[in-house]
Design a protein around this motif. Structure first.
Motif, short mmCIF file in Angstrom:
data_model
loop_
_atom_site.label_atom_id
_atom_site.label_comp_id
_atom_site.label_asym_id
_atom_site.label_seq_id
_atom_site.Cartn_x
_atom_site.Cartn_y
_atom_site.Cartn_z
N ILE A 105 5.38 -26.99 -88.28
CA ILE A 105 3.97 -26.89 -88.66
C ILE A 105 4.35 -26.14 -90.23
N GLU A 106 3.33 -26.67 -91.12
CA GLU A 106 3.65 -26.14 -92.52
C GLU A 106 2.12 -25.56 -93.04
N ARG A 107 2.05 -24.49 -93.47
CA ARG A 107 0.76 -23.75 -94.23
C ARG A 107 1.14 -23.81 -95.68
N THR B 13 -2.94 -26.70 -93.05
CA THR B 13 -1.93 -27.11 -92.09
C THR B 13 -1.65 -28.16 -92.12
N THR C 120 1.46 -31.14 -90.06
CA THR C 120 2.56 -31.40 -89.00
C THR C 120 3.72 -32.06 -89.60
N ARG D 231 9.01 -24.20 -88.99
CA ARG D 231 7.58 -23.68 -89.70
C ARG D 231 8.13 -23.33 -91.23
N GLN E 146 5.80 -21.88 -94.79
CA GLN E 146 4.61 -21.24 -95.39
C GLN E 146 4.76 -20.89 -96.97
#
Length: 146
Positions: A58-60, A66, A68, A134, A136
């Motif tokens: 998951i990336e912000r 967001t 995937t 992850r 961000q």
């Protein structure tokens, strides 16, 4: 494509002249993965990106969206004139988890003022293999959410 992936894997294995004489530290492996990710994204090498990202990835994004793993893989590659350079990487490994903080300096085209993005990437090691789980990022001057 398979030959290209094998070449990248071989290149990662051979980073440093003493690759066989001394086992790589987890920090070195993760740093190499970060650099490989940037290069693979730059040339649209989705197979390499697929191997680096965990299925749960998951990336912000800097806009707060967001994404995937599949969203990332479906995104178009950046412009061929753009560049990305990673700076100030700090890798922290604790058992089977790790984090990387740093700056991604993105330049849309030669002569264009670069934009710096600060980022945090989280890694997990499963069955002896590190994967990115992850990410961000925020434009420098912005704030990563807590």
């Amino acid at each position: 494509m398979r030959k290209h992936c094998l070449a990248i894997v071989w290149g990662l294995a051979m980073i440093g002249s003493h690759a066989l004489a001394q086992p790589k530290s987890d920090e070195d492996v993760i740093t190499a993965m970060e650099q490989t990710w940037v290069r693979a994204t730059a040339v649209g090498d989705k197979e390499t990106v697929r191997e680096l990202l965990d299925d749960s990835y998951i990336e912000r994004t800097p806009t707060g969206a967001t994404r995937t793993k599949e969203d990332v893989l479906q995104a178009p590659p950046p412009s061929m004139t753009s560049t990305q350079d990673l700076d100030d990487l700090i890798v922290v490994v604790r058992g089977d988890t790790a984090s990387v903080t740093g700056t991604n300096r993105y330049r849309a085209a030669p002569g264009v003022t670069p934009v710096d993005y600060v980022f945090v990437d989280a890694f997990q090691k499963r069955e002896g293999v590190w994967r990115i789980v992850r990410s961000q990022m925020a434009r420098r001057g912005g704030e990563l959410s807590k």
